[in-house]
Scaffold this active site. Sequence first.
Site, PDB file in Angstrom:
ATOM      1  N   SER A  65       0.848  -1.189   0.000  1.00 12.03           N
ATOM      2  CA  SER A  65       0.000   0.000   0.000  1.00 12.03           C
ATOM      3  C   SER A  65       0.891   1.249   0.000  1.00 12.03           C
ATOM      4  O   SER A  65       1.660   1.446  -0.936  1.00 12.03           O
ATOM      5  CB  SER A  65      -0.966  -0.045   1.185  1.00 12.03           C
TER       6      SER A  65
ATOM      7  N   ASP B 261      -8.365  -4.296  -7.124  1.00  9.57           N
ATOM      8  CA  ASP B 261      -8.046  -3.468  -5.960  1.00  9.57           C
ATOM      9  C   ASP B 261      -8.879  -2.179  -5.998  1.00  9.57           C
ATOM     10  O   ASP B 261      -8.725  -1.364  -6.910  1.00  9.57           O
ATOM     11  CB  ASP B 261      -6.555  -3.131  -5.971  1.00  9.57           C
TER      12      ASP B 261
ATOM     13  N   HIS C 124      -7.445  -5.130  -2.127  1.00  9.01           N
ATOM     14  CA  HIS C 124      -6.200  -4.458  -1.746  1.00  9.01           C
ATOM     15  C   HIS C 124      -5.286  -5.357  -0.923  1.00  9.01           C
ATOM     16  O   HIS C 124      -4.084  -5.143  -0.868  1.00  9.01           O
ATOM     17  CB  HIS C 124      -6.530  -3.186  -0.962  1.00  9.01           C
TER      18      HIS C 124
END
Length: 762
Positions: free
Chosen positions: A632, A707, A739
């Site tokens: 991330s 995602d 994600h």
Amino acid sequence: MKRLFLLFFLLCSMTVSTTFAQEKKAFTLEDVIPGGNNYFNLVPKNIPGLKWWGDVCVRTDVDDIRQIDNRTGEETILVTLKEVNEALQNGEKPYKLLAPIKPLHTLQGASLPWENRNLLMFSDYVGDEEKSESYVFFYDFIQKKLTNMFRIQEANATNLDFCKENGYLAYTAGDHLYIANHGDFSTAVSPHPTDVKEIDNDIVYGQAVHRNEFGIYKGTFWSPKGSYLAFYRMDQSMVTDYPQVNTSTRIATLEPDKYPMAGMTSHKVTVGVYEVKTGKVIYLQAGDPTDRYFTNVSWSPDEQHIYVIELNRDQNHAQLVSYQAATGEKEGILYEEKHPKYVEPQHPLVFLPWDETQFIYQSQRDGFNHLYLMDTKAKGEGVWKNGKLEGSTYLEHLKVTPLTQGDWLVQDILGFNAGKKEIIIGSTEVSPLQTNLFCLNVKTGKRTLLGEKDGMHRASLSASGTYLIDNFSSFTVGREITLLPTNGKKGTVLLKADDPMRSQFNLPEITIGTLKAADGKTDLYYRLVKPVNFNPNKKYPAIIYVYGGPHAQLIHNSRFYDARGWDLYMAQKGYVMLTVDSRGSDNRGLAFENCTFRHLGVEEMKDQVKGVEFLKSLSYVDGNRIGVHGWSFGGFMTTNLMLSYPDIFKVGVAGGPVIDWKFYEVMYGERYMDTPQTNPEGYKGSDLKQKAGNLKGRLEIIIGGTDPTCVPQHTYTFLRACIEAGTHPDLFIYPEDGHNMMGRDRVHLHEHITRYFEDHLK
């Protein structure tokens, strides 16, 4: 931006003989990664289902629900699964069900909403894929019978919000909001009276808005006595559809997601109020909702007023606004706060239970999140004042009294002990690596430490505020659960658990310390994991695990100092593992976080390079074999480090990375970067496509195929830039994953990451 934290435990020091260490087993990813087939057998024991029934601690377990004596810890069975199933299957019901109810398998999800009633509440569904219904049941465990049932006929009902004051249940199904009480049918609260036609996914009722930023995690808000239900209504019709694609169908299916990118048109939010008695709906008269955020909805105790913390699109000016609940009329602004970088309201108002004219407001105006007592009956000075941080200003329309101050922050208000006029809080006052519990006296400001001074404490407060269920762990304590009185005295220990991994496996040495940030003055915490069976005469490869962004902290005084199972696994394979919580990360105050404003990745990378310098100072680290991995924001950092410092990092694995902040969402992206229109230089500097030609080492990017957070476009456009620049990153995609990878996919993910470092860094 969300991140999955995995907590592990290790003794502070491990001085074991070589012979003894060899007797212990090696662990696998199946042992240390969630989703692994042995993972849950190797975490410290817990007591699931502990909760409060008023001031009575109860344990909702698989086969029964037990009452626990607060002073002795003795358990008494209140109700059994067998009794509940007998009532469900053979007892009298208020109406005929669609299909027979299957027996429940556990009581762990049950609750006891009323402290003075012997009623158990739980939910289930009956039917099949073609036709199904959800039910909420209330079971009297003294009379041993069902007393009420809700039938929820709408498919895929979610966001259940039960109000014990009036017995109503609010929930959403699809994009609409409903309430149910006794009997067969629900009442639709939506649509808005002015909506002639609403298209699915365009108008959404009763769900969290603003993409769950600003502390928003729900979309319905019952008033204190249950007379009203406030709710969010979100109009997304003007927001661009992001074309996510589901490839599991025979022909790939387009499943668009409303995704407002930085600088683009965002959704419009209004707050509605449903009156239970009349069924009337009004909307707060907040004016044009364009480019504003409506955060932290709360009620006055008398139900006459609704409070909303409203934030402008630039996120640098917050206003606490009061509205008349019955009419929606705007009554006035009670408090304002500005900061040239950003203001970030995260918490709703909390009224004092012993004084309905006073409430607690949380603010970072003096650099750390603290509590401020505001008096609705006393006027403030009404002039702008300067906060402790440069540029921070505030205006008090009400009288304000600071309740906490200092270079530490309040993390949570757990509740009140109304009898003693005290607030129970969690804070970082002992250390930014910990969450400790304190009792705060409102009149004197005195704080009393509750429970152990060491470690991380997660707790829930009883109805009267006299007891806590304290779930505590630290680097030296696997888990300890205590029924803890809030008067500062010792409590009743329900569980002391060692760590199964300590006795079974040969574990690495883990230490924490501090090093100076790139500014030469700020202390940064680091965590160092040495290889298993460490030999100081060898030269080891090293990997930096990185996040570095807001609202995340990778190092705590917890099991393994927060080292993840993969960190331990790589140490077992002969890697030195380092993590540094750089400037920009959480729990160190606003100035520590916002120094990255408008230029994400710059200061954070400088701090990570200081971590590299620390590694290279260690005689046993091979400075030519340094890798980096993160997910991330950490994926953004990994990619950025590989491209900005190509002579330092040999191998990187970037998961779900942000590549270009123009592709990230409005709320988070604009808070830390402003818009692409107002900060073109900052966006260009943080656009990793511009650096694609710098890649020298081996970089693999891993993403979920759909995602919804860091959309696939980030990675696809970066690959195109690399093709045009003549560089060669690698790519791996988890089809239909979001994600984060979960379950067995998560084990596979870490197998894959491990193989990449083994192939290219070892």
